[in-house]
Design a protein around this motif. Structure first.
Motif, mmCIF file in Angstrom:
data_model
loop_
_atom_site.group_PDB
_atom_site.id
_atom_site.type_symbol
_atom_site.label_atom_id
_atom_site.label_comp_id
_atom_site.label_asym_id
_atom_site.label_seq_id
_atom_site.Cartn_x
_atom_site.Cartn_y
_atom_site.Cartn_z
ATOM 1 N N LEU A 413 0.833 -1.207 0.000
ATOM 2 C CA LEU A 413 0.000 0.000 0.000
ATOM 3 C C LEU A 413 0.867 1.257 0.000
ATOM 4 N N LYS A 414 1.951 1.221 0.759
ATOM 5 C CA LYS A 414 2.810 2.401 0.915
ATOM 6 C C LYS A 414 3.566 2.721 -0.363
ATOM 7 N N PHE A 415 4.214 1.691 -0.969
ATOM 8 C CA PHE A 415 5.066 1.928 -2.126
ATOM 9 C C PHE A 415 4.295 1.748 -3.435
ATOM 10 N N SER A 416 3.143 2.378 -3.505
ATOM 11 C CA SER A 416 2.321 2.350 -4.721
ATOM 12 C C SER A 416 2.658 3.548 -5.606
ATOM 13 N N LYS A 417 2.286 3.435 -6.883
ATOM 14 C CA LYS A 417 2.545 4.530 -7.813
ATOM 15 C C LYS A 417 1.547 5.672 -7.564
ATOM 16 N N LYS A 418 2.028 6.868 -7.803
ATOM 17 C CA LYS A 418 1.163 8.045 -7.596
ATOM 18 C C LYS A 418 0.022 8.021 -8.608
ATOM 19 N N ASP A 419 -1.173 8.322 -8.097
ATOM 20 C CA ASP A 419 -2.392 8.440 -8.911
ATOM 21 C C ASP A 419 -2.816 7.107 -9.546
ATOM 22 N N ILE A 420 -2.216 5.988 -9.115
ATOM 23 C CA ILE A 420 -2.640 4.667 -9.614
ATOM 24 C C ILE A 420 -3.055 3.823 -8.410
ATOM 25 N N PRO A 421 -4.317 3.388 -8.334
ATOM 26 C CA PRO A 421 -4.774 2.594 -7.189
ATOM 27 C C PRO A 421 -3.943 1.310 -7.054
ATOM 28 N N PRO A 422 -3.530 0.952 -5.848
ATOM 29 C CA PRO A 422 -2.780 -0.294 -5.646
ATOM 30 C C PRO A 422 -3.648 -1.521 -5.946
ATOM 31 N N VAL A 423 -3.057 -2.488 -6.597
ATOM 32 C CA VAL A 423 -3.713 -3.774 -6.847
ATOM 33 C C VAL A 423 -2.843 -4.856 -6.203
ATOM 34 N N ILE A 424 -3.425 -5.534 -5.229
ATOM 35 C CA ILE A 424 -2.667 -6.532 -4.457
ATOM 36 C C ILE A 424 -3.378 -7.876 -4.581
ATOM 37 N N ASN A 425 -2.593 -8.916 -4.884
ATOM 38 C CA ASN A 425 -3.157 -10.262 -4.971
ATOM 39 C C ASN A 425 -2.364 -11.204 -4.072
ATOM 40 N N ILE A 426 -3.105 -12.023 -3.311
ATOM 41 C CA ILE A 426 -2.458 -12.999 -2.425
ATOM 42 C C ILE A 426 -2.989 -14.388 -2.800
ATOM 43 N N ARG A 427 -2.081 -15.275 -3.181
ATOM 44 C CA ARG A 427 -2.477 -16.629 -3.597
ATOM 45 C C ARG A 427 -1.542 -17.651 -2.957
ATOM 46 N N ALA A 428 -1.977 -18.921 -2.952
ATOM 47 C CA ALA A 428 -1.174 -19.972 -2.304
ATOM 48 C C ALA A 428 -1.363 -21.294 -3.021
ATOM 49 N N GLU A 429 -0.346 -22.185 -2.879
ATOM 50 C CA GLU A 429 -0.425 -23.544 -3.411
ATOM 51 C C GLU A 429 0.535 -24.440 -2.632
ATOM 52 N N LEU A 430 0.218 -25.738 -2.589
ATOM 53 C CA LEU A 430 1.107 -26.705 -1.941
ATOM 54 C C LEU A 430 2.193 -27.124 -2.924
ATOM 55 N N ILE A 431 3.407 -27.318 -2.409
ATOM 56 C CA ILE A 431 4.541 -27.701 -3.245
ATOM 57 C C ILE A 431 5.280 -28.871 -2.617
ATOM 58 N N SER A 452 1.545 -10.277 -4.462
ATOM 59 C CA SER A 452 1.924 -9.479 -5.630
ATOM 60 C C SER A 452 1.288 -8.101 -5.559
ATOM 61 N N ASP A 453 1.987 -7.110 -6.124
ATOM 62 C CA ASP A 453 1.427 -5.755 -6.187
ATOM 63 C C ASP A 453 1.862 -5.090 -7.485
ATOM 64 N N ASN A 454 1.285 -3.963 -7.785
ATOM 65 C CA ASN A 454 1.608 -3.204 -8.992
ATOM 66 C C ASN A 454 2.327 -1.908 -8.649
ATOM 67 N N GLY A 455 3.114 -1.938 -7.561
ATOM 68 C CA GLY A 455 3.753 -0.729 -7.055
ATOM 69 C C GLY A 455 5.016 -0.337 -7.808
ATOM 70 N N ILE A 456 5.854 0.428 -7.134
ATOM 71 C CA ILE A 456 7.043 1.006 -7.775
ATOM 72 C C ILE A 456 8.148 -0.023 -7.988
ATOM 73 N N GLY A 457 8.094 -1.157 -7.294
ATOM 74 C CA GLY A 457 9.084 -2.209 -7.461
ATOM 75 C C GLY A 457 10.479 -1.786 -7.013
ATOM 76 N N PHE A 458 11.450 -2.615 -7.324
ATOM 77 C CA PHE A 458 12.841 -2.298 -6.979
ATOM 78 C C PHE A 458 13.763 -3.107 -7.883
ATOM 79 N N ASP A 459 15.018 -2.716 -7.934
ATOM 80 C CA ASP A 459 16.018 -3.417 -8.749
ATOM 81 C C ASP A 459 16.500 -4.648 -7.981
ATOM 82 N N GLU A 460 16.429 -5.823 -8.611
ATOM 83 C CA GLU A 460 16.760 -7.068 -7.921
ATOM 84 C C GLU A 460 18.233 -7.176 -7.522
ATOM 85 N N LYS A 461 19.079 -6.278 -8.034
ATOM 86 C CA LYS A 461 20.478 -6.313 -7.600
ATOM 87 C C LYS A 461 20.623 -5.909 -6.137
ATOM 88 N N PHE A 462 19.555 -5.296 -5.572
ATOM 89 C CA PHE A 462 19.564 -4.918 -4.160
ATOM 90 C C PHE A 462 18.859 -5.953 -3.289
#
Length: 529
Positions: A413-431, A452-462
């Protein structure tokens, strides 16, 4: 086959017909020379030989046939109408004939004699084949015995070169061979070394010997020179041929130094374990004292902060109305106080993560519903869309797994894009396995949960920084936070014997992946087991 030799065809024909009527194969020759040629090419059981013939007479033919090794089992019947005197009969027998008949001959008598001699020939052939077979078997057995003797010599050479005591035991239980190391523990090659009274294996060996199976065990042997008992590893293997045990090969390997070292190591381990138990008790006491200290310090820090915040709010409301510059400075002070209060709360929460807690079955859907109700105002304000797929019931520490989901949803919720509503999905499966990319399995022992979310994301090198305490990838001026949330989530996942990871790209949203065991064992239960 029967051979009839006569210079007159009219004599051959009736004899041939009579013998053929009795199922004999019949051949014929009209001279001695022709008969010899046929004898060289064909094996005959009986030869009916006329005495008087032009050229070679019957006696000469018989003498010639006697020199053929191929015809040594062939029976010759002389047949004569003229030479009926005793001297001719005698000459017939001395020439190699087995019978001498004078004409006219009784056909029945002739057939009986031929049958008898034919049967004798067959028996001789069978006997000869039996002799060949026996001779071959004798040669095979002799060769096998020589091969066994050679192998035994080779085996004894190998056993003599071994650094261990080595011996062989015959199929009847008798000791066949011992190498030179044997005499360090026994004075006689046929006498088994003396074992420690507690290591007697006589009855045990009888069972293994009777069943033809390998015997392996440790025991102590008395050394003759010192009288001391030394540890050895005894191994006796059956040597089998065609499923039958023909002998046994045994070795005694001196393991006394290793055994002494192991006993010394066990004593050291026992001593070290006791020291660690004492250290653990001291550590638990120190942890308890540290938690008490953290609680007291945080409480003492929070109290003046509350007063600072209250006083700042009073000054702002009562004395700074209309002074925008002063209000701006005071707001900064109030915000800094609020951040410090939040930081103290998070530090207190982080310090409490080492406290033991019990696992219990947890309905994750119910837990998430409670968390989302706590975020109701933020969700409404940001117009966020949150979908939660059906989640399983798994063993967790509810309070701590709650913190994990709270931090992940709060960050989404916090790291969402400005003026774009956050979309969050929570799913699960057995492995199947405790791996991020493990394939799904309806009977899996682990649960994979993806937030999962549609926020600002980050660089995976960090990636290696986001779960470390006080590490922030986004400046404080853009997004508030203490940099402790994901560190708390990581420590809670470790407590659950799980994994937390993430996949993300800048401005493409994030996927936080949790791997949790479906069933857990509480620390107290584990120690009892």
């Amino acid at each position: 086959m029967i051979l009839i030799v006569d210079d007159r065809p009219e004599n051959i024909l009736p004899l041939k017909k009579i013998l053929e009527l009795h199922s004999f194969s019949v051949d014929s020759a009209e001279s001695g020379e022709e008969a010899l040629k046929k004898v060289l090419k064909t094996n005959y059981a009986v030869i009916i030989l006329d005495v008087q013939m032009p050229g070679m007479d019957g006696f000469e033919v018989a003498n010639a046939i006697a020199g053929f090794s191929k015809a040594k089992d062939t029976c010759i019947i002389f047949l004569s109408a003229v030479n009926t005197e005793k001297k001719f009969i005698t000459k017939g027998y001395t020439s190699g004939g087995v019978d001498y008949l004078t004409k006219p001959v009784d056909p029945d008598i002739l057939v009986l004699k031929v049958k008898t001699l034919h049967r004798l020939y067959q028996q001789q052939q069978e006997l000869r084949e039996t002799q060949k077979s026996l001779q071959k078997e004798i040669e095979v057995r002799k060769q096998a015995q020589e091969e066994i003797a050679g192998r035994m010599e080779e085996l004894q050479s190998v056993l003599a070169s071994l650094p261990q005591m080595a011996f062989t035991v015959a199929a009847d239980g008798r000791i066949e061979y011992v190498n030179e190391h044997w005499f360090r523990y026994s004075t006689e090659p046929a006498t088994f070394p003396e074992t420690h009274p507690h290591d007697d294996i006589c009855d045990e060996w009888k069972t293994y010997f009777a069943n033809g199976i390998e015997l392996t065990r440790e025991l102590r042997l008395k050394e003759l020179a010192t009288g001391d008992y030394r540890y050895h590893l005894l191994r006796i293997l059956p040597i089998k041929q065609h499923g039958i045990t023909v002998r046994w090969v045994g070795t005694f390997t001196d393991i006394h130094p290793q055994k002494m070292a192991a006993e010394l190591l066990e004593k050291k381990v026992e001593s070290r374990t006791k020291e660690l138990l004492v250290k653990n008790i001291e550590l638990e006491r120190s942890n308890h004292e540290l938690q008490q200290f953290t609680w007291v310090v945080s409480h003492d820090l929070k109290e003046p902060l509350r007063k600072i915040q209250i006083l700042n709010d009073l000054i702002k409301e009562r004395y700074l109305a209309g002074n925008s510059e002063a209000i701006s400075y005071l707001d900064r002070s109030i915000n800094s106080s609020a951040r410090m209060s939040s930081l103290i709360n998070d530090l207190l929460l982080y310090s409490q993560l080492s406290t033991p807690a019990q696992f219990q079955p947890t309905n994750l859907n119910e837990l998430l519903n409670e968390i989302l109700s706590d975020f109701d105002d933020v969700i409404t304000k940001k117009k966020a869309v949150i979908t939660v797929d059906p989640l399983p019931v798994i063993d967790t520490i509810p309070g701590r797994i709650r913190q994990v989901f709270q931090n992940l949803i709060s960050n989404a919720l916090k790291f969402s894009k400005k003026d774009i509503p956050p979309v969050i999905n929570i799913r699960a499966e057995l492995i199947e396995e405790k791996e991020i990319d493990s394939p799904p399995s309806i009977h899996g022992e682990f649960c994979r949960i993806v937030v999962s979310d549609n926020g600002i994301g980050f660089d995976e090198k960090f990636m290696d920084r986001i779960f470390v305490i006080f590490q922030r990838l986004i400046g404080r001026t853009s997004y508030e936070g203490t940099g402790i949330g994901l560190a708390i989530a990581k420590k809670n996942m470790d407590k659950h014997h799980g994994i937390i990871s993430a996949k993300s790209q800048v401005n493409e949203g994030s996927h936080f992946i949790l791997i949790l065991p479906v069933h857990q064992v509480n620390e107290l239960e584990d120690s009892v087991q």
